[in-house]
Design an enzyme around this catalytic site. Structure first.
Site, PDB file in Angstrom:
ATOM      1  N   LYS A  22       0.832  -1.207   0.000  1.00 37.83           N
ATOM      2  CA  LYS A  22       0.000   0.000   0.000  1.00 37.83           C
ATOM      3  C   LYS A  22       0.867   1.257   0.000  1.00 37.83           C
ATOM      4  O   LYS A  22       0.631   2.191  -0.761  1.00 37.83           O
ATOM      5  CB  LYS A  22      -0.904  -0.001   1.241  1.00 37.83           C
ATOM      6  CG  LYS A  22      -1.586   1.337   1.485  1.00 37.83           C
ATOM      7  CD  LYS A  22      -2.455   1.320   2.724  1.00 37.83           C
ATOM      8  CE  LYS A  22      -1.746   1.537   4.034  1.00 37.83           C
ATOM      9  NZ  LYS A  22      -1.470   2.935   4.398  1.00 37.83           N
ATOM     10  N   ASN A  23       1.878   1.267   0.883  1.00 38.32           N
ATOM     11  CA  ASN A  23       2.635   2.503   1.077  1.00 38.32           C
ATOM     12  C   ASN A  23       3.649   2.787  -0.033  1.00 38.32           C
ATOM     13  O   ASN A  23       4.342   3.800  -0.005  1.00 38.32           O
ATOM     14  CB  ASN A  23       3.309   2.509   2.460  1.00 38.32           C
ATOM     15  CG  ASN A  23       2.275   2.703   3.559  1.00 38.32           C
ATOM     16  OD1 ASN A  23       1.110   3.036   3.275  1.00 38.32           O
ATOM     17  ND2 ASN A  23       2.674   2.501   4.799  1.00 38.32           N
ATOM     18  N   CYS A 126      -5.256   8.096   9.649  1.00 32.77           N
ATOM     19  CA  CYS A 126      -5.395   7.319  10.879  1.00 32.77           C
ATOM     20  C   CYS A 126      -5.219   8.192  12.114  1.00 32.77           C
ATOM     21  O   CYS A 126      -4.430   9.137  12.106  1.00 32.77           O
ATOM     22  CB  CYS A 126      -4.312   6.229  10.926  1.00 32.77           C
ATOM     23  SG  CYS A 126      -4.701   4.771   9.980  1.00 32.77           S
ATOM     24  N   ARG A 131      -0.148  14.628  13.269  1.00 33.07           N
ATOM     25  CA  ARG A 131       0.749  14.270  12.166  1.00 33.07           C
ATOM     26  C   ARG A 131       0.933  15.519  11.313  1.00 33.07           C
ATOM     27  O   ARG A 131       0.252  15.728  10.322  1.00 33.07           O
ATOM     28  CB  ARG A 131       0.183  13.096  11.374  1.00 33.07           C
ATOM     29  CG  ARG A 131       0.108  11.837  12.230  1.00 33.07           C
ATOM     30  CD  ARG A 131      -0.472  10.684  11.488  1.00 33.07           C
ATOM     31  NE  ARG A 131       0.437  10.125  10.508  1.00 33.07           N
ATOM     32  CZ  ARG A 131       0.076   9.193   9.624  1.00 33.07           C
ATOM     33  NH1 ARG A 131      -1.159   8.755   9.605  1.00 33.07           N
ATOM     34  NH2 ARG A 131       0.954   8.725   8.751  1.00 33.07           N
ATOM     35  N   ASP A 316       4.687   0.370  12.039  1.00 38.02           N
ATOM     36  CA  ASP A 316       3.467  -0.228  11.490  1.00 38.02           C
ATOM     37  C   ASP A 316       3.289  -1.692  11.897  1.00 38.02           C
ATOM     38  O   ASP A 316       2.286  -2.312  11.551  1.00 38.02           O
ATOM     39  CB  ASP A 316       3.461  -0.119   9.955  1.00 38.02           C
ATOM     40  CG  ASP A 316       3.222   1.306   9.490  1.00 38.02           C
ATOM     41  OD1 ASP A 316       2.845   2.146  10.317  1.00 38.02           O
ATOM     42  OD2 ASP A 316       3.432   1.579   8.294  1.00 38.02           O
ATOM     43  N   ARG A 408      -8.746  -0.457   4.452  1.00 37.19           N
ATOM     44  CA  ARG A 408      -7.823   0.539   3.902  1.00 37.19           C
ATOM     45  C   ARG A 408      -6.473  -0.082   3.567  1.00 37.19           C
ATOM     46  O   ARG A 408      -5.776   0.398   2.682  1.00 37.19           O
ATOM     47  CB  ARG A 408      -7.592   1.667   4.916  1.00 37.19           C
ATOM     48  CG  ARG A 408      -8.798   2.518   5.182  1.00 37.19           C
ATOM     49  CD  ARG A 408      -8.464   3.626   6.127  1.00 37.19           C
ATOM     50  NE  ARG A 408      -7.292   4.360   5.641  1.00 37.19           N
ATOM     51  CZ  ARG A 408      -6.580   5.196   6.370  1.00 37.19           C
ATOM     52  NH1 ARG A 408      -6.907   5.425   7.616  1.00 37.19           N
ATOM     53  NH2 ARG A 408      -5.545   5.808   5.858  1.00 37.19           N
TER      54      ARG A 408
HETATM   55  C1  EPZ Z   1       4.389   6.789   6.566  1.00 37.30           C
HETATM   56  O1  EPZ Z   1       3.642   7.833   7.171  1.00 37.30           O
HETATM   57  C2  EPZ Z   1       3.437   5.636   6.409  1.00 37.30           C
HETATM   58  N1  EPZ Z   1       2.335   6.024   5.541  1.00 37.30           N
HETATM   59  C3  EPZ Z   1       2.923   5.206   7.770  1.00 37.30           C
HETATM   60  O2  EPZ Z   1       2.095   4.079   7.601  1.00 37.30           O
HETATM   61  C4  EPZ Z   1       4.117   4.838   8.659  1.00 37.30           C
HETATM   62  O3  EPZ Z   1       3.652   4.560   9.953  1.00 37.30           O
HETATM   63  C5  EPZ Z   1       5.106   6.012   8.729  1.00 37.30           C
HETATM   64  O4  EPZ Z   1       5.487   6.408   7.371  1.00 37.30           O
HETATM   65  C6  EPZ Z   1       6.375   5.679   9.478  1.00 37.30           C
HETATM   66  O5  EPZ Z   1       7.007   4.583   8.888  1.00 37.30           O
HETATM   67  C7  EPZ Z   1       2.475   5.933   4.224  1.00 37.30           C
HETATM   68  O6  EPZ Z   1       3.525   5.594   3.686  1.00 37.30           O
HETATM   69  C8  EPZ Z   1       1.280   6.245   3.382  1.00 37.30           C
HETATM   70  P1  EPZ Z   1       6.518  10.154   8.561  1.00 37.30           P
HETATM   71  P2  EPZ Z   1       4.219   9.312   7.149  1.00 37.30           P
HETATM   72  O7  EPZ Z   1       6.459  11.383   7.727  1.00 37.30           O
HETATM   73  O8  EPZ Z   1       4.965   9.480   5.892  1.00 37.30           O
HETATM   74  C9  EPZ Z   1       6.728  13.448  12.051  1.00 37.30           C
HETATM   75  C10 EPZ Z   1       0.104   2.836   7.805  1.00 37.30           C
HETATM   76  O9  EPZ Z   1      -0.496   2.302   8.748  1.00 37.30           O
HETATM   77  N2  EPZ Z   1       6.555  14.492  11.023  1.00 37.30           N
HETATM   78  O10 EPZ Z   1       7.714   9.295   8.400  1.00 37.30           O
HETATM   79  O11 EPZ Z   1       3.102  10.203   7.453  1.00 37.30           O
HETATM   80  C11 EPZ Z   1       5.490  12.609  12.249  1.00 37.30           C
HETATM   81  O12 EPZ Z   1       4.548  13.261  13.076  1.00 37.30           O
HETATM   82  C12 EPZ Z   1       0.699   4.214   7.928  1.00 37.30           C
HETATM   83  O13 EPZ Z   1       0.240   2.299   6.685  1.00 37.30           O
HETATM   84  C13 EPZ Z   1       6.694  15.803  11.397  1.00 37.30           C
HETATM   85  O14 EPZ Z   1       6.963  16.139  12.558  1.00 37.30           O
HETATM   86  O15 EPZ Z   1       5.206   9.276   8.379  1.00 37.30           O
HETATM   87  C14 EPZ Z   1       6.048  11.350  12.839  1.00 37.30           C
HETATM   88  O16 EPZ Z   1       6.268  11.535  14.221  1.00 37.30           O
HETATM   89  C15 EPZ Z   1       0.362   4.866   9.235  1.00 37.30           C
HETATM   90  N3  EPZ Z   1       6.508  16.769  10.424  1.00 37.30           N
HETATM   91  C16 EPZ Z   1       7.412  11.219  12.163  1.00 37.30           C
HETATM   92  O17 EPZ Z   1       7.709  12.528  11.640  1.00 37.30           O
HETATM   93  C17 EPZ Z   1       6.220  16.460   9.141  1.00 37.30           C
HETATM   94  O18 EPZ Z   1       6.059  17.377   8.316  1.00 37.30           O
HETATM   95  C18 EPZ Z   1       7.442  10.232  11.003  1.00 37.30           C
HETATM   96  O19 EPZ Z   1       6.402  10.562  10.082  1.00 37.30           O
HETATM   97  C19 EPZ Z   1       6.099  15.103   8.775  1.00 37.30           C
HETATM   98  C20 EPZ Z   1       6.280  14.129   9.740  1.00 37.30           C
END
Ligand code: EPZ
Length: 429
Positions: A22-23, A126, A131, A316, A408
């Site tokens: 998916k991701n 989610c 986020r 995840d 999803r």
């Molecule tokens: C991706 O989310 C995945 N989603 C998530 O999977 C996964 O949990 C996550 O990466 C971590 O591996 C998809 O790929 C569609 P991040 P993403 O940006 O990209 C902070 C699932 O269940 N952050 O790596 O949104 C954030 O709050 C989903 O399939 C900021 O502070 O995750 C988090 O603490 C859920 N500012 C950390 O970074 C920003 O602008 C990592 O988030 C962006 C992120």
């Protein structure tokens, strides 16, 4: 709303085909916006998030044709999407569409890169803590975009086009890396991303972008270099297997016992999780066909694990590991370091009788001999599937309510598990 009914106690035996990730599928579909020519994606999972993104892309004027199996294709090879963004008729991604799925916010990158403007609603997704998108905005500003936030929308403009830049992420972010990577492909000059996310899905997207004519090196490492080009062309790309689906079913087998081949799975995509499973008592064997998981006779051993960006243990899979540890012979400790509020499953696992104590970012799980079935519900995808795993081993009946989140991210979940002997069925009201 559909529910899933499980009667626990059956061992899992047989073969589970692993779907496309998916991701990776979501950002790959979004990358289709970068070119006037058709991007063909194979092995795209049939999921609610994919369907939702099809609607979002359709709103921008993208034509998407979905085809079934190709001749000779194996059953689990997903659908093929033909994504044609010849004419982008609208650069606005409205609240009604984006609020349901966080990754849809990422359309901002190709729209800005190709059309030099985008208006995208702040995202939903989610319920796993705040986020933010500050780092995505930072990356686009570095590339020369002018950004304003108004009425819940991010309004981005780059009248003369984006310009290559140095982007150093203060923390590892998958979304930030995807957005910076896609935007930089059509920027003038060179972009260097440092502290980039190394997740396999980033590498898969970069591989596809390179097939489209982009010039990306270093993807899959913390330093990615992108030489901007003026145009990208069409190509054909196969989505890599879903490492989170793989890890989820591996944990289900470790939980119930039995012996299952996760067909098409690739061990290098989730080595840290396989190591933890081995420590917990699973027997993991990799072969050309995929990954075989069985459980040794000693029962589930407790582990101490912290989630971390790739190649660390994935956030995840944290909820699923917690379900497994609820039945371990001793106390386990699981620390969540990526999201500050990703413990929604704790109170639901408690309904099965699990003994979990939360202290800040760390959960202590005191394993018990037997979980008991219960009515449960979760508000996030991975938390929901942890309840399914618990239900597979719990005594009696479990009813998982609000399966919308499962749909999803898990393709044909009941079918895949019942095919291996689980007593699991969907009840549509
Ligand atoms: C991706 O989310 C995945 N989603 C998530 O999977 C996964 O949990 C996550 O990466 C971590 O591996 C998809 O790929 C569609 P991040 P993403 O940006 O990209 C902070 C699932 O269940 N952050 O790596 O949104 C954030 O709050 C989903 O399939 C900021 O502070 O995750 C988090 O603490 C859920 N500012 C950390 O970074 C920003 O602008 C990592 O988030 C962006 C992120």
């Amino acid at each position: 709303m559909d529910r899933i009914r499980i009667v626990g106690g059956s061992k899992l035996n047989g073969t589970i085909p692993i779907s496309g990730a998916k991701n990776a599928a979501l950002p790959l579909m979004i990358a289709g916006l970068l070119s006037e020519e058709t991007l063909i994606l194979d092995n795209v999972p049939r999921l609610a998030d994919v369907a939702q993104l099809q609607r979002i892309l359709g709103n921008h004027g993208v034509d998407i044709m979905s085809a079934g199996k190709r001749p000779g294709a194996q059953e689990y090879q997903g659908q093929t999407l033909h994504i044609s963004a010849a004419d982008i008729i609208d650069t606005t991604a409205p609240y009604e569409l984006v609020s349901r799925m966080r990754a849809s916010f990422w359309v901002i990158a190709p729209l800005l890169a190709r059309m030099h403007e985008a208006k995208v609603s702040l995202p939903g997704g989610c319920a796993i803590g705040t986020r933010p998108v500050d780092l995505l905005i930072m990356a686009l500003e570095k590339l020369g975009a002018e950004i304003a936030i108004d009425g819940g929308y991010v309004i981005a403009k780059a009248p003369g086009g984006l310009k290559g830049a140095a982007i150093d992420f203060p923390k590892v972010t998958v979304s930030g890396t995807h957005v910076a990577l896609m935007a930089a492909t059509l920027a003038k000059g060179t972009t260097v991303i440092t502290n980039a996310a190394c997740e396999p899905e980033i590498l898969d997207v970069a591989d596809c972008l390179n097939k489209m004519g982009a010039r990306v090196t270093g993807a899959g490492t913390p330093r990615i270099v992108i030489e901007g080009v003026t145009k990208l062309h069409g190509t054909r790309h196969t989505v890599l297997p879903d490492r989170i689906e793989t890890g989820t079913y591996a944990m289900a087998v470790a939980m119930t016992g039995g012996d299952v081949l996760l067909a098409g799975a690739r061990p290098e995509l989730l080595q840290s999780a396989l190591d933890v499973l081995t420590q917990a008592g699973a027997v993991i064997t990799a072969s050309n066909e995929g990954i075989r998981v069985a459980r040794n006779g000693a029962g589930i051993q407790p582990v101490t694990v912290s989630t971390a960006p790739f190649p660390g243990f994935p956030t995840d899979l944290q909820a699923q590991l917690m379900a497994l540890m609820a039945c371990a012979k001793g106390s386990s400790h699981i620390t969540e370091t990526i999201f500050e509020n990703r413990f929604m499953h704790v109170q639901e696992l408690a309904r099965f009788g699990a003994r979990i104590h939360l202290n800040g970012e760390t959960a202590t799980i005191d394993g018990i001999a037997k979980l008991r079935g219960a009515p449960v519900m979760a508000t996030d995808l991975r938390a929901s599937v942890s309840l399914v795993i618990a239900g597979l081993v719990a005594e009696g009946e479990t009813m998982v309510n609000r399966v919308y989140h499962l749909d999803r991210g898990f393709e044909r979940l009941e079918e895949k598990l019942s095919g291996c002997g689980a007593s699991i069925e969907r009840i549509s009201d």
